[in-house]
Design a protein around this motif. Sequence first.
Motif, short mmCIF file in Angstrom:
data_model
loop_
_atom_site.label_atom_id
_atom_site.label_comp_id
_atom_site.label_asym_id
_atom_site.label_seq_id
_atom_site.Cartn_x
_atom_site.Cartn_y
_atom_site.Cartn_z
N LEU A 39 0.73 -1.43 -0.07
CA LEU A 39 0.28 -0.65 -0.40
C LEU A 39 0.86 1.04 0.32
N TYR A 40 1.90 1.30 0.81
CA TYR A 40 2.96 2.75 1.26
C TYR A 40 2.91 2.74 0.32
N ALA A 41 4.09 1.57 -1.15
CA ALA A 41 5.64 1.49 -1.97
C ALA A 41 4.24 2.54 -3.46
N ALA A 42 3.34 1.90 -3.17
CA ALA A 42 2.27 1.61 -4.14
C ALA A 42 2.53 3.44 -4.89
N PRO A 43 2.00 4.93 -5.01
CA PRO A 43 1.50 4.58 -2.92
C PRO A 43 -0.11 4.23 -3.12
N GLY A 44 -1.15 4.57 -2.44
CA GLY A 44 -2.98 4.00 -1.90
C GLY A 44 -2.69 4.47 -1.27
N VAL A 45 -4.44 4.24 -0.56
CA VAL A 45 -4.95 5.26 0.64
C VAL A 45 -5.37 3.37 1.23
N GLY A 46 -5.67 2.92 0.25
CA GLY A 46 -6.43 1.90 0.59
C GLY A 46 -6.07 0.26 -0.52
N LEU A 47 -6.44 -0.73 0.17
CA LEU A 47 -5.71 -2.11 -0.19
C LEU A 47 -6.94 -3.81 -0.24
N ALA A 48 -7.26 -3.75 -1.01
CA ALA A 48 -7.82 -4.77 -0.71
C ALA A 48 -6.67 -6.32 -1.10
N ALA A 49 -6.85 -7.33 -0.43
CA ALA A 49 -6.25 -8.89 -0.38
C ALA A 49 -6.59 -9.31 -2.31
N PRO A 50 -7.78 -9.00 -2.35
CA PRO A 50 -7.89 -9.74 -3.91
C PRO A 50 -7.07 -9.33 -4.46
N GLN A 51 -6.90 -7.36 -4.36
CA GLN A 51 -5.83 -7.09 -5.51
C GLN A 51 -4.36 -7.72 -5.54
N VAL A 52 -4.53 -8.54 -4.32
CA VAL A 52 -2.87 -9.21 -4.81
C VAL A 52 -3.13 -10.41 -4.67
N ALA A 53 -4.46 -10.77 -5.18
CA ALA A 53 -4.34 -12.21 -5.90
C ALA A 53 -4.51 -12.99 -4.51
N VAL A 54 -5.24 -12.47 -3.16
CA VAL A 54 -5.67 -13.24 -2.38
C VAL A 54 -7.04 -13.28 -2.29
N LEU A 55 -8.20 -14.07 -2.25
CA LEU A 55 -9.73 -13.68 -2.26
C LEU A 55 -9.74 -14.44 -0.77
N GLN A 56 -8.96 -12.84 0.28
CA GLN A 56 -9.99 -13.54 1.21
C GLN A 56 -10.23 -11.66 2.05
N ARG A 57 -11.45 -11.58 3.18
CA ARG A 57 -11.56 -10.44 3.87
C ARG A 57 -10.93 -9.99 4.13
N ILE A 58 -10.08 -9.23 3.76
CA ILE A 58 -8.35 -8.49 4.18
C ILE A 58 -8.78 -7.16 3.54
N LEU A 59 -8.69 -5.72 4.65
CA LEU A 59 -8.16 -5.17 3.93
C LEU A 59 -7.00 -3.91 4.44
N VAL A 60 -6.15 -3.72 4.10
CA VAL A 60 -5.36 -2.11 4.75
C VAL A 60 -5.72 -0.19 4.49
N LEU A 61 -6.14 0.21 5.70
CA LEU A 61 -6.34 1.20 4.80
C LEU A 61 -5.38 2.55 5.87
N ASP A 62 -5.22 3.66 5.52
CA ASP A 62 -4.23 4.55 5.61
C ASP A 62 -5.01 5.71 5.55
N VAL A 63 -5.50 6.95 5.89
CA VAL A 63 -6.00 7.75 4.00
C VAL A 63 -5.49 8.77 4.83
N ASP A 64 -4.46 8.85 6.07
CA ASP A 64 -3.45 9.96 6.49
C ASP A 64 -2.30 10.83 5.90
N TYR A 65 -1.95 11.07 4.84
CA TYR A 65 -0.93 10.61 4.09
C TYR A 65 -0.23 11.32 4.72
N GLU A 66 -0.73 11.96 5.55
CA GLU A 66 0.48 13.21 6.56
C GLU A 66 1.41 12.40 7.07
N ASN A 67 0.64 11.65 8.13
CA ASN A 67 1.34 10.97 8.77
C ASN A 67 1.14 9.26 9.19
#
Length: 179
Positions: A39-67
């Motif tokens: 997510l941080y390398a992309a960079p993005g504010v959110g990433l879901a597991a299926p976006q990395v080819a894993v079909l599990q209900r997992i998310l990571v999010l960070d909308v606070d790009y200043e911190n």
Amino acid sequence: MAILKIVRYPDPLLKKRSLEVGKITDETVHLIQDMVETLYAAPGVGLAAPQVAVLQRILVLDVDYENPGKNLLKLVNPEIRHAEGEVVWEEGCLSVVDFTVETKRAARVQVVALDEKENEITIAAEGLLSVALQHEIDHLDGKLIIDRVSRLKRDLYTRRIKKAARSGKPEPERPGLMI
Ligand code: NI
């Protein structure tokens, strides 16, 4: 930790529904760490597991790009419990390159999920976090922002990215907000 490859439209994996996580194992925690790094390398504010080819209900999010890291969310089996109001947001997606669309979302949502230690957490969100949560949960259900436009526009987009891939040109810069 590792940066994972992000799956892109029109990969059929992105259309599949992800499965609930039954038990959070060391492998799950490891996957979440890799997703955060991706997510941080992309960079993005959110990433879901299926976006990395894993079909599990997992998310990571960070909308606070200043911190970065301060308000990082790692969510397992997230579910929208309440949604209210309406907001229109211009959304992009890490899996749909060089494309944005104005989407109508609930202005405020309450999401219940598990954290990495299987504790239940509740998040009350508005603004970008509310939009990002809805966008990411859509990924878990196999829904993409490209599905929100007409078939004609989708076909034109598909042709455009295939042509770009064939020409071998570098990808255009991503606009600001990639969810
Ligand atoms: Ni996305």
